[in-house]
Design a protein around this motif. Structure first.
Motif, mmCIF file in Angstrom:
data_model
loop_
_atom_site.group_PDB
_atom_site.id
_atom_site.type_symbol
_atom_site.label_atom_id
_atom_site.label_comp_id
_atom_site.label_asym_id
_atom_site.label_seq_id
_atom_site.Cartn_x
_atom_site.Cartn_y
_atom_site.Cartn_z
ATOM 1 N N UNK A 100 0.797 -1.220 -0.074
ATOM 2 C CA UNK A 100 -0.094 0.009 -0.166
ATOM 3 C C UNK A 100 0.917 1.231 -0.114
ATOM 4 N N UNK A 101 1.937 1.061 0.646
ATOM 5 C CA UNK A 101 2.918 2.410 0.727
ATOM 6 C C UNK A 101 3.481 2.776 -0.654
ATOM 7 N N UNK A 102 3.686 1.400 -1.342
ATOM 8 C CA UNK A 102 4.591 1.697 -2.679
ATOM 9 C C UNK A 102 3.303 2.169 -3.736
ATOM 10 N N UNK A 103 1.992 1.665 -3.250
ATOM 11 C CA UNK A 103 1.044 2.237 -4.447
ATOM 12 C C UNK A 103 0.753 3.752 -4.164
ATOM 13 N N UNK A 104 0.742 4.250 -2.919
ATOM 14 C CA UNK A 104 0.805 5.760 -2.763
ATOM 15 C C UNK A 104 1.694 6.419 -3.310
ATOM 16 N N UNK A 105 2.998 5.725 -3.420
ATOM 17 C CA UNK A 105 4.332 6.523 -3.934
ATOM 18 C C UNK A 105 3.869 6.514 -5.454
ATOM 19 N N UNK A 106 3.442 5.516 -6.098
ATOM 20 C CA UNK A 106 3.135 5.837 -7.597
ATOM 21 C C UNK A 106 2.119 6.745 -7.843
ATOM 22 N N UNK A 107 1.079 6.869 -6.993
ATOM 23 C CA UNK A 107 0.147 7.846 -6.929
ATOM 24 C C UNK A 107 0.772 9.267 -7.068
ATOM 25 N N UNK A 108 1.572 9.400 -5.721
ATOM 26 C CA UNK A 108 2.158 10.747 -5.823
ATOM 27 C C UNK A 108 3.071 11.297 -7.068
ATOM 28 N N UNK A 109 3.786 10.285 -7.474
ATOM 29 C CA UNK A 109 4.529 10.342 -8.611
ATOM 30 C C UNK A 109 3.645 10.864 -9.670
ATOM 31 N N UNK A 110 2.564 10.255 -9.838
ATOM 32 C CA UNK A 110 1.836 10.809 -11.048
ATOM 33 C C UNK A 110 0.894 11.988 -11.052
ATOM 34 N N UNK A 111 0.655 12.420 -9.708
ATOM 35 C CA UNK A 111 0.088 13.688 -9.190
ATOM 36 C C UNK A 111 1.276 14.685 -9.441
ATOM 37 N N UNK A 112 2.479 14.533 -8.979
ATOM 38 C CA UNK A 112 3.369 15.831 -9.027
ATOM 39 C C UNK A 112 3.856 15.959 -10.217
ATOM 40 N N UNK A 113 3.975 14.993 -11.173
ATOM 41 C CA UNK A 113 4.323 15.107 -12.581
ATOM 42 C C UNK A 113 3.278 14.344 -13.491
ATOM 43 N N UNK A 114 2.514 15.283 -13.744
ATOM 44 C CA UNK A 114 1.177 14.844 -14.705
ATOM 45 C C UNK A 114 1.760 14.151 -15.935
ATOM 46 N N UNK A 115 2.810 14.775 -16.599
ATOM 47 C CA UNK A 115 3.081 14.155 -17.936
ATOM 48 C C UNK A 115 4.147 13.043 -17.849
ATOM 49 N N UNK A 116 4.450 12.394 -16.804
ATOM 50 C CA UNK A 116 5.327 11.148 -16.639
ATOM 51 C C UNK A 116 4.661 10.157 -17.157
ATOM 52 N N UNK A 117 5.657 9.455 -17.820
ATOM 53 C CA UNK A 117 5.061 8.065 -18.423
ATOM 54 C C UNK A 117 5.267 7.052 -17.397
ATOM 55 N N UNK A 118 4.470 5.844 -17.812
ATOM 56 C CA UNK A 118 4.479 4.617 -16.667
ATOM 57 C C UNK A 118 5.833 4.129 -16.587
ATOM 58 N N UNK A 119 6.577 4.307 -17.755
ATOM 59 C CA UNK A 119 8.000 3.679 -17.719
ATOM 60 C C UNK A 119 8.800 4.698 -16.640
ATOM 61 N N UNK A 120 8.780 5.955 -16.609
ATOM 62 C CA UNK A 120 9.372 6.943 -15.676
ATOM 63 C C UNK A 120 8.696 6.552 -14.054
ATOM 64 N N UNK A 121 7.785 6.350 -14.021
ATOM 65 C CA UNK A 121 7.323 5.962 -12.737
ATOM 66 C C UNK A 121 7.723 4.688 -12.181
ATOM 67 N N UNK A 122 7.903 3.630 -13.337
ATOM 68 C CA UNK A 122 8.250 2.499 -12.834
ATOM 69 C C UNK A 122 9.767 2.418 -12.434
ATOM 70 N N UNK A 123 10.572 3.341 -13.214
ATOM 71 C CA UNK A 123 12.129 3.395 -12.933
ATOM 72 C C UNK A 123 12.173 4.115 -11.461
ATOM 73 N N UNK A 124 11.516 5.067 -11.133
ATOM 74 C CA UNK A 124 11.513 5.922 -9.982
ATOM 75 C C UNK A 124 11.140 4.960 -8.831
ATOM 76 N N UNK A 125 10.117 4.134 -8.820
ATOM 77 C CA UNK A 125 9.763 3.170 -7.944
ATOM 78 C C UNK A 125 10.910 2.182 -7.616
ATOM 79 N N UNK A 126 11.460 1.586 -8.778
ATOM 80 C CA UNK A 126 12.530 0.752 -8.801
ATOM 81 C C UNK A 126 13.620 1.224 -7.865
ATOM 82 N N UNK A 127 14.027 2.479 -8.291
ATOM 83 C CA UNK A 127 15.105 3.063 -7.751
ATOM 84 C C UNK A 127 15.010 3.462 -6.173
#
Length: 321
Positions: free
Chosen positions: A66-93
């Motif tokens: 659930x914590x990682x799910x919220x991280x994914x949501x924050x990344x999408x809300x902070x950078x609306x133009x981010x692609x799924x690949x960008x969010x996936x890489x940030x989550x992994x890092x």
């Protein structure tokens, strides 16, 4: 359809408490913003097992917490133009969790986030926004009833930008005839037209050949088209045009003063405030709907003039009201 909401253990406990107090299942569902069937199944499960927690289910376990799910949501809300690949890489890092792009999309869908084409807007500074707000505040309750002649120029390309389009084809038909979108370089040419509308009349569409300068704007548009239109409207007529360089040249300003034309002050970078944009959009749609489509600039101009075969209504009318 709104995203499906998942009840927490606390929400399930509240639901059971309300049901035991005599609240109807439909009212409980409305309080928790879920379907009534969810509350009915929860009631049945509580009567059968005495528990409100979900039972253990078989199948593949969730990759993210659930914590990682919220991280994914924050990344999408902070950078609306981010692609799924960008969010996936940030989550992994950040968390060292490796997921697929589809998993990222699934988590965002659970939060009600969907990928959509963004609305195109004009770059506005703080001064631009303040000027636009002041203009709108001044005119939102305009007590005077003058007739405003709204004018603008627009360019029509022989091959307009179609954006995202799809083609129906089978495997191996990538280069099949009819499956390839043929485009000419630079859009195959274009024509620029000028026009004006008001609540009483509309001006003819004027074909602007070449670059429009201040002198040409005065001699080809203001004198033969704008001034007669304003005179036909009446003494309280007001001219509106944007802040394009030809409209604000010294020669044009001198002519406006000598002709005693009432001109509306227009905020910078505000093409969306002009209702003529809807006229250009409608005219563009009519040209695109024409079959067969124009093959050259001559045919495009013929559609612009409104021939009997095209059925266009934007013809050159007189100024009789």
């Amino acid at each position: 359809m709104p995203p499906r909401r998942k009840l927490s253990d606390l929400d399930r406990g509240k639901a059971i408490g309300w049901l035991q107090d005599g609240v109807a299942a439909r009212q409980v569902a409305q309080r928790l913003a879920v379907a009534p069937s969810v509350i009915i199944r929860l009631k049945q499960r509580f009567h059968a097992t005495g528990r409100v927690q979900e039972r253990q289910r078989s199948g593949r376990p969730r990759v993210t917490t659930q914590r990682e799910d919220r991280f994914i949501q924050r990344q999408a809300m902070q950078q609306r133009m981010a692609t799924t690949n960008n969010i996936r890489q940030r989550l992994q890092a950040t968390t060292n969790t490796v997921v697929s792009g589809q998993t990222i999309r699934n988590r965002l869908h659970n939060f009600g986030l969907r990928a959509r084409r963004p609305v195109r807007g004009t770059t506005l500074t703080a001064n631009h926004r303040a000027a636009r707000r002041a203009w709108c505040t001044q005119h939102v309750r305009w007590q005077r009833q003058p007739v405003v002649l709204l004018t603008d120029e627009s360019r029509f390309c022989l091959e307009p930008a179609y954006g995202r389009i799809r083609v129906w084809r089978r495997r191996g038909e990538r280069f099949a005839e009819g499956a390839v979108l043929e485009r000419q370089r630079f859009g195959g040419g274009s024509v620029m037209v000028w026009g004006g509308i008001s609540t009483r009349l509309r001006t003819p569409l004027y074909h602007v050949v070449g670059n429009l300068t201040g002198v040409r704007y005065q001699n080809e548009i203001l004198q033969p088209l704008v001034v007669p239109a304003l005179q036909a409207i009446g003494p309280r007529a007001i001219l509106q045009d944007d802040n394009a360089p030809p409209h604000r040249s010294a020669a044009v300003n001198t002519f406006i003063q000598q002709a005693r034309v009432n001109k509306m002050l227009w905020p910078a970078n505000s093409p969306d405030l002009n209702p003529t944009e809807h006229m250009w959009d409608e005219l563009c749609r009519r040209v695109q709907r024409h079959h067969p489509p124009p093959a050259n600039l001559g045919q495009l101009l013929q559609l612009r003039n409104g021939s009997s075969r095209s059925g266009m209504e934007f013809t050159e009318h007189s100024y009789a009201t």
